[in-house]
Design an enzyme around this catalytic site. Sequence first.
Site, mmCIF file in Angstrom:
data_model
loop_
_atom_site.group_PDB
_atom_site.id
_atom_site.type_symbol
_atom_site.label_atom_id
_atom_site.label_comp_id
_atom_site.label_asym_id
_atom_site.label_seq_id
_atom_site.Cartn_x
_atom_site.Cartn_y
_atom_site.Cartn_z
ATOM 1 N N THR A 171 2.032 4.943 -3.078
ATOM 2 C CA THR A 171 0.940 4.006 -2.800
ATOM 3 C C THR A 171 1.537 2.700 -2.313
ATOM 4 O OG1 THR A 171 0.864 2.922 -4.970
ATOM 5 C CG2 THR A 171 -0.384 4.977 -4.736
ATOM 6 N N CYS A 172 0.686 1.830 -1.824
ATOM 7 C CA CYS A 172 1.124 0.486 -1.446
ATOM 8 C C CYS A 172 0.632 -0.519 -2.489
ATOM 9 C CB CYS A 172 0.622 0.126 -0.052
ATOM 10 S SG CYS A 172 -1.168 0.154 0.086
ATOM 11 N N SER A 173 0.264 -0.012 -3.651
ATOM 12 C CA SER A 173 -0.302 -0.843 -4.706
ATOM 13 C C SER A 173 0.724 -1.131 -5.796
ATOM 14 C CB SER A 173 -1.498 -0.097 -5.328
ATOM 15 O OG SER A 173 -1.953 -0.750 -6.481
#
Length: 97
Positions: free
Chosen positions: A13-15
Amino acid sequence: ELLKPGGRLVYSTCSLNPIENEAVVQAALLRFGPELSLLPAEDVLPPGCPRGSPGLDDWFVPDPSFESTAVVHHEVGHLPAPLEASMFATPQGRQLH
């Protein structure tokens, strides 16, 4: 059923939100048990690739009213919708790392 035996599933993810990262991985590991295992990034990435950071084994879950109340939940109890038990770190999940 979507992964061949011995296949590799990469979850990325980019979270920085542990509910989107560690909680999802924990839920998959708990659901699929011994059919699924974590591999250290160092064992599978080519030299020179970024390694990231170790995952968290504990986190809090913000209440839906967090922006106005700053209320967070640290353990599963009476949860307001849309919070779910799978969003929380569990003792079983902590042993999976």
